[in-house]
Design a protein around this motif. Structure first.
Motif, PDB file in Angstrom:
ATOM      1  N   ILE A 156       4.234   3.692  -8.002  1.00  0.00           N
ATOM      2  CA  ILE A 156       5.509   2.817  -7.484  1.00  0.00           C
ATOM      3  C   ILE A 156       5.393   1.380  -7.023  1.00  0.00           C
ATOM      4  N   GLY A 157       6.599   0.777  -6.542  1.00  0.00           N
ATOM      5  CA  GLY A 157       6.298  -0.633  -6.141  1.00  0.00           C
ATOM      6  C   GLY A 157       5.323  -1.295  -7.264  1.00  0.00           C
ATOM      7  N   GLY A 158       4.373  -2.172  -6.858  1.00  0.00           N
ATOM      8  CA  GLY A 158       3.738  -2.867  -7.810  1.00  0.00           C
ATOM      9  C   GLY A 158       2.995  -2.188  -8.734  1.00  0.00           C
ATOM     10  N   SER A 159       2.827  -0.793  -8.585  1.00  0.00           N
ATOM     11  CA  SER A 159       1.944   0.004  -9.698  1.00  0.00           C
ATOM     12  C   SER A 159       3.142   0.729 -10.541  1.00  0.00           C
ATOM     13  N   SER A 209      -2.249   4.073  -8.879  1.00  0.00           N
ATOM     14  CA  SER A 209      -2.039   3.668  -7.479  1.00  0.00           C
ATOM     15  C   SER A 209      -3.394   2.827  -6.916  1.00  0.00           C
ATOM     16  N   LYS A 210      -3.087   1.827  -6.520  1.00  0.00           N
ATOM     17  CA  LYS A 210      -4.200   0.981  -5.826  1.00  0.00           C
ATOM     18  C   LYS A 210      -4.893   1.962  -4.651  1.00  0.00           C
ATOM     19  N   SER A 211      -4.107   2.322  -3.752  1.00  0.00           N
ATOM     20  CA  SER A 211      -4.624   3.061  -2.711  1.00  0.00           C
ATOM     21  C   SER A 211      -4.771   4.378  -2.961  1.00  0.00           C
ATOM     22  N   THR A 214      -0.459   6.716  -1.712  1.00  0.00           N
ATOM     23  CA  THR A 214       1.027   6.587  -1.806  1.00  0.00           C
ATOM     24  C   THR A 214       1.797   7.945  -1.929  1.00  0.00           C
ATOM     25  N   GLY A 271      -0.670  -5.332  -4.633  1.00  0.00           N
ATOM     26  CA  GLY A 271      -0.021  -4.555  -5.630  1.00  0.00           C
ATOM     27  C   GLY A 271       1.047  -5.194  -6.642  1.00  0.00           C
ATOM     28  N   GLN A 353      10.769  -7.342  -5.650  1.00  0.00           N
ATOM     29  CA  GLN A 353       9.296  -7.147  -4.964  1.00  0.00           C
ATOM     30  C   GLN A 353       8.481  -8.031  -4.781  1.00  0.00           C
ATOM     31  N   GLU A 357       8.662  -9.005  -0.724  1.00  0.00           N
ATOM     32  CA  GLU A 357       7.838  -8.426   0.006  1.00  0.00           C
ATOM     33  C   GLU A 357       6.472  -9.345   0.291  1.00  0.00           C
ATOM     34  N   GLN A 509       1.993  -7.019   3.787  1.00  0.00           N
ATOM     35  CA  GLN A 509       3.360  -6.221   3.688  1.00  0.00           C
ATOM     36  C   GLN A 509       3.418  -5.410   4.800  1.00  0.00           C
ATOM     37  N   VAL A 512       6.520  -2.756   5.698  1.00  0.00           N
ATOM     38  CA  VAL A 512       6.749  -1.727   4.971  1.00  0.00           C
ATOM     39  C   VAL A 512       6.156  -0.377   5.688  1.00  0.00           C
ATOM     40  N   LYS A 516       6.864   4.291   6.661  1.00  0.00           N
ATOM     41  CA  LYS A 516       5.925   5.199   6.223  1.00  0.00           C
ATOM     42  C   LYS A 516       5.333   6.020   7.412  1.00  0.00           C
TER      43      LYS A 516
HETATM   44  O1  F6P Z   1       4.805   0.151   0.043  1.00  0.00           O
HETATM   45  C1  F6P Z   1       4.458  -1.165  -0.590  1.00  0.00           C
HETATM   46  C2  F6P Z   1       3.365  -0.848  -1.364  1.00  0.00           C
HETATM   47  O2  F6P Z   1       2.155  -0.829  -0.654  1.00  0.00           O
HETATM   48  C3  F6P Z   1       3.391  -1.987  -2.303  1.00  0.00           C
HETATM   49  O3  F6P Z   1       2.774  -3.184  -1.825  1.00  0.00           O
HETATM   50  C4  F6P Z   1       2.525  -1.408  -3.430  1.00  0.00           C
HETATM   51  O4  F6P Z   1       2.897  -2.152  -4.742  1.00  0.00           O
HETATM   52  C5  F6P Z   1       3.109   0.054  -3.505  1.00  0.00           C
HETATM   53  O5  F6P Z   1       3.217   0.175  -1.986  1.00  0.00           O
HETATM   54  C6  F6P Z   1       2.102   1.046  -4.131  1.00  0.00           C
HETATM   55  O6  F6P Z   1       0.913   1.077  -3.664  1.00  0.00           O
HETATM   56  P1  F6P Z   1      -0.267   1.763  -4.323  1.00  0.00           P
HETATM   57  O7  F6P Z   1      -0.447   1.029  -5.664  1.00  0.00           O
HETATM   58  O8  F6P Z   1      -1.354   1.805  -3.399  1.00  0.00           O
HETATM   59  O9  F6P Z   1       0.229   3.399  -4.701  1.00  0.00           O
END
Ligand code: F6P
Length: 555
Positions: A156-159, A209-211, A214, A271, A353, A357, A509, A512, A516
């Motif tokens: 989602i988002g940048g991913s 997902s970078k993190s 999510t 992201g 975005q 963002e 960002q 956001v 959450k």
């Molecule tokens: O909620 C915003 C955000 O942190 C974006 O900046 C990012 O692209 C998106 O969520 C998805 O994050 P992730 O790639 O860590 O799942």
């Protein structure tokens, strides 16, 4: 005594722009064009395969000089260099923002904390290349030894937005072996609709997902995993069908993704700037790695232009300064992105975005509240469709929203006169926005239609179009990997330039996060089987009660 830092609005360069706006606010663009037959040539620039006509703007030579002076007073050239050099331009997270390194085609090292990150980037590209080759040559197959037919990217988002935009923009380059689906929303209908049409034996899931924290992505991945396990898959077979891209490999492994199926991400890529990394895998799988490298090369050409061109000839800088001119000195709150290219119809969503963002911020890098407008509302959609919908507001509404019209000179699909008609529509819109229609012209037109004096008096004012509405026209030969890469990089650098002038952190960002955090507490209350002890505000409490009542007997 150390001097207090000068705020943006107290700079003489800012004041000069306020004064200048007051001087020219009654100028009409029609007159600017009438006075200067060379206005188009004067305000037309080309770089990295893109061309920009910015002549239909409310600017004179003096305006532009004031804007460039403002940019220099904000140390823009030094700040551009700082980003490329790997300085920690993301101050609140104490990180560099090195998406430009992902498309660095030179041998130059790019260092983070003294370590060159280029070898890691090149290794990842080589791994992507091998993976794409193995899937596309059908060496890597599903658990029943059938070649893959579908790729489902979950993120989602940048991913999600960047890869989805690029895949759609480059549809003519799809090799056709694989269908690519994107699942982002936590609305269960999204994944249900995708799963309904695919076969687990021939589907590859990419978890992006970078993190790897999510909620939407993890929940959708859980559903995909369960679906796979219940439809012929097994724990051992997961490694054949699930691949992840993440900076948090530990969590991905905990989630059941095989270590060798994890592609890296790095904390120095935001992201919304990550489509150039392995997050671009769904794109690379469908267009092939050569075309993916073409995309990087296009972005790199724009990077070189942004880094080396004088401000006066610098496309991203000019777009950024025009945005500041309207947002801070003419009261514009919005900016429209209008791609006249079916394949680029996802561009407004990606730029929403990227821009909102990045620059939707209300404190400076030092944490001081700003006393000026920052990022605009980005909106838009595909032309010519919008002409039969929201363009009315652009022409006669009371809001000012400058617009970027984006169009290729050649189409991938030359049918009939379609492309000439599309091009004519695009030009007629920018012309109408610029010149408008005076009351005299409206009256003459009605008279020519044979209307009587009463009817003319009744209708003339409704037909007046004020004009003087700014627009840019961005052109390129054709939507190719290179031009699409350059186009997206252009907007990335525009966004950064505006962030520098507004002195905000364009790479964090925090806004956001609150939703959450609150969402977790609300979800606990919605799912509680016993009594609900929580209390927040009467609206949220009332809505939670309503939902719980409706789901007394389960979901
Ligand atoms: O909620 C915003 C955000 O942190 C974006 O900046 C990012 O692209 C998106 O969520 C998805 O994050 P992730 O790639 O860590 O799942």
């Amino acid at each position: 005594m150390p001097q207090a830092p000068q705020t943006l609005t107290s700079r003489p360069e800012w004041q000069a722009l306020i004064d200048h706006q007051a001087d020219i606010k009654y100028l009409h663009m029609r007159d600017l064009f009438n006075r200067d037959p060379k206005r188009f040539e004067r305000y037309f620039l080309e770089a990295a395969g893109l061309a920009l006509d910015y002549s239909k703007n409310l600017v004179t030579e003096e305006t532009l000089q004031h804007l460039f002076t403002l940019a220099r007073s904000c140390q823009l050239p030094a700040r551009i260099e700082a980003m490329f050099r790997g300085d920690r331009v993301n101050v609140t997270e104490n990180r560099p923002a090195l998406h430009v390194a992902l498309r660095n085609l030179s041998d130059e090292p790019v260092k983070v904390d003294g370590t060159d990150i280029m070898p890691e980037i090149r290794d990842t590209l080589a791994r992507m290349e091998e993976f794409v080759w193995r899937v596309n040559s059908t060496q890597w197959r599903g658990f029943t030894n059938k070649p893959f037919t579908d790729v489902v990217s979950i993120g989602i988002g940048g991913s999600f937005l960047g890869p989805k935009l690029v895949s759609a923009s480059l549809k003519p380059y799809w090799h056709g072996r694989l269908n690519c689906h994107y699942v982002a929303n936590i609305d269960g209908s999204h994944i249900t609709e995708v799963l309904r049409h695919i076969n687990p034996e021939t589907t590859l899931f990419l978890i992006q997902s970078k993190s790897f924290r999510t909620q939407e992505t993890l929940e959708n991945t859980r559903v995909a995993r369960e679906w796979f396990l219940h439809n012929g898959g097994s724990e051992e077979r997961i490694s054949k069908h699930f691949v992840a891209v993440t900076a948090n490999a530990k969590e991905a492994v905990k989630f059941g993704i095989a270590e060798e199926n994890i592609f890296p991400m790095w904390d120095w890529v935001g992201g919304r700037y990550s489509l150039w990394s392995a997050i671009g895998l769904p794109t690379a799988l469908t267009i092939g790695m050569d075309n993916f490298r073409g995309l990087l090369a296009g972005a790199n050409a724009m990077d070189q232009h942004f880094r080396t061109a004088p401000l006066e000839e610098n496309l991203p800088v000019i777009l950024a300064l025009l945005g500041i001119w309207y947002g801070n000195f003419w009261g514009a709150d919005a900016h429209a992105i209008l791609p006249y290219d079916h394949y680029l119809r996802g561009l407004p969503a990606h730029l929403q975005q990227l821009d909102m963002e990045s620059n939707g911020k209300c404190v400076t890098q030092a944490g001081e509240p700003v006393n000026y407008q920052t990022g605009p509302i980005i909106w838009g959609g595909a032309g010519a469709n919008g002409q039969h919908a929201y363009h009315q507001l652009l022409h006669q509404g009371t809001k000012l929203s400058p617009a970027d019209f984006i169009i290729p000179l050649h189409t991938h699909n030359p049918v009939g006169n379609h492309h000439a008609i599309l091009f004519a529509n695009c030009l007629s819109q920018t012309q109408a926005l610029m010149q408008g229609k005076t009351e005299d012209e409206a009256r003459a037109e009605l008279a020519a239609q044979g209307l009587d004096e009463n009817a003319i008096n009744r209708l003339a004012r409704h037909k007046v179009i004020p004009g003087n509405k700014p627009s840019n026209t961005l052109l390129f030969e054709r939507a190719t990997p290179r031009t699409v890469g350059a186009l997206i990089a252009l907007y990335e650098h525009k966004t950064y330039t505006q962030g520098v002038i507004w002195d905000v952190d364009s790479f964090d960002q925090w806004g956001v996060e609150l939703g959450k955090q609150l969402g977790e507490g609300i979800l606990d209350r919605l799912l509680q089987s016993g009594g609900d002890q929580g209390a927040t505000d009467s609206s949220t409490d009332g809505l939670i009660r309503l939902f719980r009542n409706r789901h007394k007997n389960g979901f």
